[in-house]
Every structure is written in C-alpha cells, then in structure tokens.
Scaffold this motif. Structure first.
Motif, PDB file in Angstrom:
ATOM      1  N   ARG A 314       0.813  -1.214   0.000  1.00 46.69           N
ATOM      2  CA  ARG A 314       0.000   0.000   0.000  1.00 46.69           C
ATOM      3  C   ARG A 314       0.851   1.270   0.000  1.00 46.69           C
ATOM      4  O   ARG A 314       0.345   2.358  -0.227  1.00 46.69           O
ATOM      5  CB  ARG A 314      -0.952  -0.005   1.201  1.00 46.69           C
ATOM      6  N   ARG A 315       2.141   1.136   0.269  1.00 47.43           N
ATOM      7  CA  ARG A 315       3.044   2.289   0.186  1.00 47.43           C
ATOM      8  C   ARG A 315       3.277   2.730  -1.252  1.00 47.43           C
ATOM      9  O   ARG A 315       3.680   3.869  -1.502  1.00 47.43           O
ATOM     10  CB  ARG A 315       4.412   1.936   0.782  1.00 47.43           C
ATOM     11  N   VAL A 316       3.046   1.828  -2.186  1.00 45.02           N
ATOM     12  CA  VAL A 316       3.420   2.078  -3.574  1.00 45.02           C
ATOM     13  C   VAL A 316       2.355   2.917  -4.277  1.00 45.02           C
ATOM     14  O   VAL A 316       1.152   2.621  -4.181  1.00 45.02           O
ATOM     15  CB  VAL A 316       3.609   0.746  -4.332  1.00 45.02           C
ATOM     16  N   HIS A 317       2.774   3.944  -4.987  1.00 45.50           N
ATOM     17  CA  HIS A 317       1.873   4.770  -5.787  1.00 45.50           C
ATOM     18  C   HIS A 317       1.850   4.202  -7.209  1.00 45.50           C
ATOM     19  O   HIS A 317       2.784   4.409  -7.985  1.00 45.50           O
ATOM     20  CB  HIS A 317       2.345   6.223  -5.788  1.00 45.50           C
ATOM     21  N   CYS A 318       0.815   3.433  -7.478  1.00 44.82           N
ATOM     22  CA  CYS A 318       0.687   2.800  -8.784  1.00 44.82           C
ATOM     23  C   CYS A 318      -0.798   2.637  -9.097  1.00 44.82           C
ATOM     24  O   CYS A 318      -1.540   2.097  -8.261  1.00 44.82           O
ATOM     25  CB  CYS A 318       1.377   1.437  -8.795  1.00 44.82           C
TER      26      CYS A 318
END
Length: 371
Positions: A314-318
């Motif tokens: 969930r940290r990833v911006h995708c």
C-alpha cells in the motif's frame, strides 16, 4: 528551482555584498508563503523570486535602500483593496519581509551557510534561527543541528539578546516570535530540510523527461539502468549520478533515506517487480511504479506469493502520477513530478479515479516475460 542560500554562499565566497529578503509572516492570499527567499546581488540583479508583481517591486526597492544603508529592515506589504485591483493581480494578502544586508565579513552568516550546505547534502536536518535585534540594528544567525549543536554567531550575542537557539532544536515548523508590542527582538525560525534525491530505475523515454523536470523543481537526480547506451550523460545531462548496473544491485550503491524518492519506470514487468521487491525494504519518502492496474495486480500477486505483506504494498503509488489524462512520455513525466512535489510539500495524495485498490484475495499468477 534556485537554492538562494547556495547562491548567497557563492557570492560571499568571492567577496560580494548582497541583500537577502525572506518572507517571515504571511496572511490572506499572498502569492508566496513563509520561507520564500529572494537574493539581490551587489549590481541589483535579483536571484529567485518572492512573488512577482507589487510585492516583488516593493521588496526590490527596499533592498536597494538596505544595500545603501547597511541596516536590516522588516518591510510590511499589504496587498489588498484598490492596490490589487489596479495592478490586475489575482492575489492579495499581507506579508512581512525581513530584508538584510550581508557581506563576507559577517562571520556568523558565513559559517551558517557553510553548515547548511553540508547538512543538506548529507541528508541531515536542522533549524535556522535568525534574530533581528531590538531597534532592528543587527541580525544574528545560528543553526541548530539535530544533535543540538549550535553553529553561527557567538553565543554571548544571543544571550545578550535574551534568545536561546537550542529552544527550537528539532522543530519542523516555521515560527515567528516577538515580545509584547514588538519592543524586543524578533526571532524567525526556519526548519532546514535535506535536499530530496530522486532515483529513477530505468533510463527510457519517460525518465528523460522526468529528470530535467524534477531537477528544475529542486530534486537531485540519480538514474539507474543496466544499459550504458541509455544511462549516459548525453541523455541525462541533469543527473547528478548515473549508475550502469543490474537494478537490484544498485541498492547496495545508493543510500536510501527518508528524503529519497524512488520511481520505477523500467522496460518490463520483471525488472519492475525485481526493483520493487528491494525498494519495499527501504525507508524511502516516496515509492512509485509505472503501469496499469492489471500490471500492478500481477506484480503485487507475485510478491505476495513470495511473502511480501499487502500492507507494505500500500506504500506504492501505482498507477504513478497525478491523474491528468497523460498519454505521451512528456505528459506522464509532468504527472509524476507533480505527484513528487505534492508528497514533498506534505500535502498527501488525492486518490486517483483509476487507482482502485488491488485485490488481495485473487489467485497469484506467476510472472512471465512480457506479461
């Protein structure tokens, strides 16, 4: 983005006198916020901007007076009512601007600027404390490091002014303090943040547009690719560092800190997945990966099958970048850099319309080249 403090340090190093203007108080819809800086060189040439229009005109005029008199001043600019309407400005509001003359003989300021350069380059934080003495006759500079060390003007000068710089050690907020009715010294506190480093995994077309845009807004840039014909100075003249090596090996050669921004834009799913796997173990300020929701879900599923926690993903911006309908590499680069700016400013992220959360319960699929 111009680093005014660095420009000031260069000018003082070569023996040039300058005037530094800083917004220390802001209210209403003024065009720039507290902390905005403008440097005026000895020949009157401005470096940077403090908001343009009436505000900048007033500051430059006052800067010339300060340059001539050698005495600091606080300029109160009120951009409201008829003045704003007459100038066709879209921003009003009120600002107070600290305008001070500086010369190579100002030992406290020179030592502070040297310390600032080292701290930001090394990724360390601190606090710049500026004291405008009672009667506005002189300015004291001091920097307080994270460890509490005080650098700058002699401690006895601060003591005489009734100010203890260490009081603000560790603060992350701008502050302005005065005594009752403004009779005593004015203390302006400015948090010093390290320079943000953008690490681009992949040296393709999108990265060639992201790199100069990110550099223009103040990011240092590092580009990593395993192909020397792509990761080279001709394609990336704005990059501070270029690494030609396997993407996963690059993590052993770069320092990822809470001020590092990682952007994964490689040439294929497998490379993206391998870079993301290691990136998730870091404390990076930002972690973004290019790709569609389908590609994202495939990569996430493969990593979860390996044991990566859904919470970490969930940290990833995708999909990466702010949703502006970008299609070309140039447009995608703008959307990515806009998102980096938003995160750096502490404004958080607005949910994307096309970024529905990945499904944690679907069956993991094995990644294959070209999937």
């Amino acid at each position: 983005m111009i680093d005014v403090y660095k420009e000031l340090q260069r000018a003082l190093t070569v023996g040039e006198k300058c005037v530094l203007a800083r917004i220390i108080r802001q209210g209403g819809s003024a065009p720039r916020t507290v902390g905005t800086k403008l440097l005026v060189r000895a020949d009157g040439r401005p470096v940077g901007t403090i908001g343009g229009g009436l505000l900048e005109h007033a500051v430059l005029r006052k800067a010339r007076e300060v340059m001539a008199s050698g005495r600091p001043a606080v300029l109160e600019v009120r951009l409201t009512g008829q003045d704003v309407a007459a100038s066709e400005m879209i921003c009003g509001g009120n600002v107070d601007v600290l305008i001070e003359p500086l010369s190579p003989e100002d030992a406290g300021a020179v030592s502070v600027l040297q310390a600032l350069a080292k701290m930001t380059a090394q990724g360390r934080r601190g606090v710049l404390v500026t004291v405008l003495s009672e009667g506005r006759r002189s300015v004291l500079w001091s920097i307080v490091t994270e460890t509490g060390r005080v650098i700058g003007d002699a401690p006895e000068r601060f003591e005489a002014a009734g100010v203890d710089p260490q009081r603000w050690a560790g603060t992350r907020r701008f502050a302005l303090e005065t005594t009752a009715h403004g009779a005593g010294p004015v203390v302006y506190v400015e948090p010093i943040e390290p320079e943000a480093m953008l690490v681009l995994f992949g040296a393709g077309h999108i990265s060639t547009f992201v790199a100069p845009s990110a550099r223009a807004v103040g990011f240092r840039v590092c580009v990593i690719d395993d192909r020397e014909e792509f990761a080279n100075p001709e394609r990336f003249p704005d990059a501070e560092r270029l690494l030609v090596c396997p993407l996963t090996e690059a993590f052993a050669r770069i320092a990822v800190t809470p001020t590092t921004y990682l952007v994964i834009v490689t040439r294929g799913h497998i490379h993206d997945r391998d870079a993301l796997r290691v990136a998730l173990t870091t404390r990076a300020a930002y972690l973004g990966m290019i790709g569609s929701r389908r590609k994202r879900d495939l990569i996430y599923a493969a990593l979860m099958e390996e044991g990566v926690a859904a919470e970490d993903l969930r940290r990833v911006h995708c999909p990466i970048g702010i949703s502006i309908g970008a299609e070309t590499p140039q447009e995608i680069a703008i959307s990515i850099v806009a998102e980096l700016i938003q995160v750096r400013a502490g404004g958080g992220l607005r949910p994307r319309a096309d970024a529905a959360p990945f499904q944690e319960t679907h069956t993991a699929r094995r990644m294959e080249p070209g999937s």
